[in-house]
Design a protein around this motif. Structure first.
Motif, short mmCIF file in Angstrom:
data_model
loop_
_atom_site.label_atom_id
_atom_site.label_comp_id
_atom_site.label_asym_id
_atom_site.label_seq_id
_atom_site.Cartn_x
_atom_site.Cartn_y
_atom_site.Cartn_z
N PHE A 94 0.83 -1.20 0.00
CA PHE A 94 0.00 0.00 0.00
C PHE A 94 0.87 1.25 0.00
O PHE A 94 0.56 2.23 -0.71
N CYS A 95 1.93 1.26 0.78
CA CYS A 95 2.82 2.43 0.84
C CYS A 95 3.46 2.71 -0.52
O CYS A 95 3.59 3.87 -0.93
N LEU A 122 4.63 -3.43 -8.66
CA LEU A 122 5.41 -3.87 -7.50
C LEU A 122 4.57 -3.76 -6.24
O LEU A 122 4.54 -4.67 -5.41
N GLY A 123 3.86 -2.63 -6.11
CA GLY A 123 2.98 -2.45 -4.96
C GLY A 123 1.87 -3.48 -4.92
O GLY A 123 1.54 -4.03 -3.86
N ASN A 124 1.29 -3.77 -6.09
CA ASN A 124 0.24 -4.79 -6.16
C ASN A 124 0.76 -6.15 -5.70
O ASN A 124 0.06 -6.89 -4.99
N TYR A 125 1.97 -6.46 -6.10
CA TYR A 125 2.53 -7.76 -5.71
C TYR A 125 2.62 -7.88 -4.19
O TYR A 125 2.22 -8.90 -3.61
N PHE A 126 3.12 -6.85 -3.54
CA PHE A 126 3.23 -6.90 -2.09
C PHE A 126 1.86 -6.96 -1.42
O PHE A 126 1.66 -7.68 -0.43
N LEU A 127 0.90 -6.19 -1.96
CA LEU A 127 -0.46 -6.24 -1.41
C LEU A 127 -1.01 -7.65 -1.44
O LEU A 127 -1.53 -8.16 -0.44
N TRP A 128 -0.90 -8.28 -2.59
CA TRP A 128 -1.51 -9.60 -2.78
C TRP A 128 -0.71 -10.71 -2.13
O TRP A 128 -1.29 -11.66 -1.61
N ARG A 153 -7.97 7.84 -4.71
CA ARG A 153 -7.74 6.75 -5.65
C ARG A 153 -7.49 5.38 -5.03
O ARG A 153 -7.67 4.36 -5.70
N GLU A 154 -7.10 5.32 -3.76
CA GLU A 154 -6.63 4.05 -3.22
C GLU A 154 -7.57 3.38 -2.23
O GLU A 154 -7.25 2.31 -1.72
N TYR A 155 -8.72 3.97 -1.96
CA TYR A 155 -9.59 3.36 -0.95
C TYR A 155 -10.12 1.99 -1.36
O TYR A 155 -10.28 1.10 -0.53
N SER A 156 -10.38 1.81 -2.65
CA SER A 156 -10.91 0.51 -3.09
C SER A 156 -9.89 -0.60 -2.91
O SER A 156 -10.24 -1.74 -2.58
N GLY A 157 -8.61 -0.29 -3.13
CA GLY A 157 -7.56 -1.28 -2.94
C GLY A 157 -7.42 -1.71 -1.49
O GLY A 157 -7.19 -2.88 -1.19
N VAL A 158 -7.56 -0.74 -0.59
CA VAL A 158 -7.49 -1.06 0.85
C VAL A 158 -8.65 -1.97 1.24
O VAL A 158 -8.46 -2.96 1.95
N LEU A 159 -9.84 -1.64 0.77
CA LEU A 159 -11.01 -2.47 1.08
C LEU A 159 -10.84 -3.89 0.53
O LEU A 159 -11.14 -4.87 1.22
N ALA A 160 -10.34 -3.99 -0.70
CA ALA A 160 -10.14 -5.31 -1.31
C ALA A 160 -9.13 -6.13 -0.51
O ALA A 160 -9.29 -7.35 -0.35
N THR A 161 -8.10 -5.47 -0.01
CA THR A 161 -7.08 -6.17 0.77
C THR A 161 -7.65 -6.68 2.09
O THR A 161 -7.41 -7.83 2.49
#
Length: 247
Positions: free
Chosen positions: A61-62, A103-109, A184-192
Motif C-alpha cells: 500500500f505504501c 510492484l505495490g500490487n505484488y506486495f499487497l496480494w 484513488r486508493e480506498y478501493s484497494g485497501v477495502l479489497a485487501t
C-alpha cells in the motif's frame, strides 16, 4: 506472428482484465487452504506468518500510495481499455523502478497469500504473477517506446523494471498529495481487508466445519467500509479531494 508482437498482443489483452486478477487469487486460495493442515503449524509460526502478511500488504500500500500521490495527471491511471500516457515519469519512485504500481500490487496480494500459511501457494502465486504481469509490462513498454522514443529508451536503459535501485532516486517534480491517495486508493485497501477476512473465514470452515467470523474482523470490515463509503462520497459528490494537475 513474430514473438515480440505476440507478447505485446497478449499484454494488451491482459492489461484490460488486470483488475479481475484478485478474484482469481481468491478462488485459487480455496483449494490451497483446504490442503493446508493448520493443526500441524505451531502458534509461533502462525503468528510469524500473520505478522509478515500484514507487513507485506502495508508495504504494498505504501508503494502504491507514494506512486499515485507523487505523479502528475495523465500517468499511473486506472484505465483499462487501452494504454494511456501523456507524460513520461522519470522522477520520484519512477527514478528507481519502472513499474512501481505493479510492484505495490505484488506486495499487497502476496501479503494475503502469506496469510494462508501455505508456502507452496506463495511460490505458485509469485510465478503466476510474474507470467501475467511480464506480458503487461512488455506491452506498456512497447507503447511508451513508440510514444516517447529516445527519451523513454534513455530512461528505461538505466532503471530496473521491478526490483528498485534506491541509489538512483531523484525527488519527484511535484509534491506528494494525500488527497490523491485518498481519492484513488480506498478501493484497494477495502479489497485487501476483504482478502484477509476471506482467508480467515475459509480457513476456519475447513478446520472446524462451520462458518464463523470473529468480532474483531467484523469491526475491521465495518470501520474500513464506512471510511471507504465516506471517501467515495467525497470523491463523486464534492471537490474536497480534487486537485489540479492530478489524476
Amino acid at each position: 506472428m513474430a514473438l515480440v508482437n505476440e507478447f505485446e498482443k497478449q499484454g494488451n489483452f491482459l492489461f484490460r482484465f488486470r483488475g479481475q486478477l484478485p478474484i482469481l487469487l481468491f478462488l485459487l486460495a480455496v483449494p490451497f487452504l483446504y490442503w493446508t493442515d493448520t493443526s500441524s503449524i505451531s502458534k509461533y509460526l502462525k503468528n510469524f506468518y500473520s505478522y509478515c502478511a500484514v507487513i507485506l500488504s502495508i508495504i504494498g500500500f505504501c508503494i502504491r500510495a507514494y506512486t499515485v500521490g507523487s505523479t502528475p495527471k495523465g500517468t499511473s491511471g486506472r484505465n483499462t481499455k487501452e494504454q494511456k500516457a501523456f507524460v513520461l515519469n522519470t522522477t520520484g519512485i519512477y527514478s528507481i523502478v519502472r513499474h512501481p504500481l505493479y510492484l505495490g500490487n505484488y506486495f499487497l496480494w502476496i501479503g494475503i497469500v502469506v496469510f494462508t500459511f501455505n508456502p507452496y501457494f506463495i511460490v505458485v502465486v509469485s510465478l503466476l504473477y510474474w507470467i501475467y504481469y511480464e506480458r503487461i509490462m512488455y506491452a506498456e513498454e512497447r507503447f511508451l517506446e513508440r510514444k516517447f522514443g529516445e527519451e523513454y529508451l534513455s530512461w528505461s536503459c538505466s532503471i530496473p523494471a521491478f526490483i528498485p535501485n534506491l541509489k538512483l532516486y531523484k525527488p519527484s517534480i511535484i509534491s506528494f498529495s494525500l488527497k490523491t491517495v485518498l481519492r484513488r486508493e480506498y478501493s484497494g485497501v477495502l479489497a485487501t481487508v476483504i482478502g484477509f477476512v476471506f482467508v480467515e473465514v475459509i480457513r476456519h470452515y475447513f478446520s472446524v466445519g462451520e462458518w464463523y467470523i470473529s468480532s474483531s474482523y467484523i469491526y475491521l470490515l465495518l470501520v474500513v467500509s464506512v471510511i471507504v463509503l465516506l471517501l467515495r462520497t467525497l470523491k463523486h459528490h464534492t471537490a474536497l479531494l480534487s486537485e489540479d494537475g492530478r489524476s
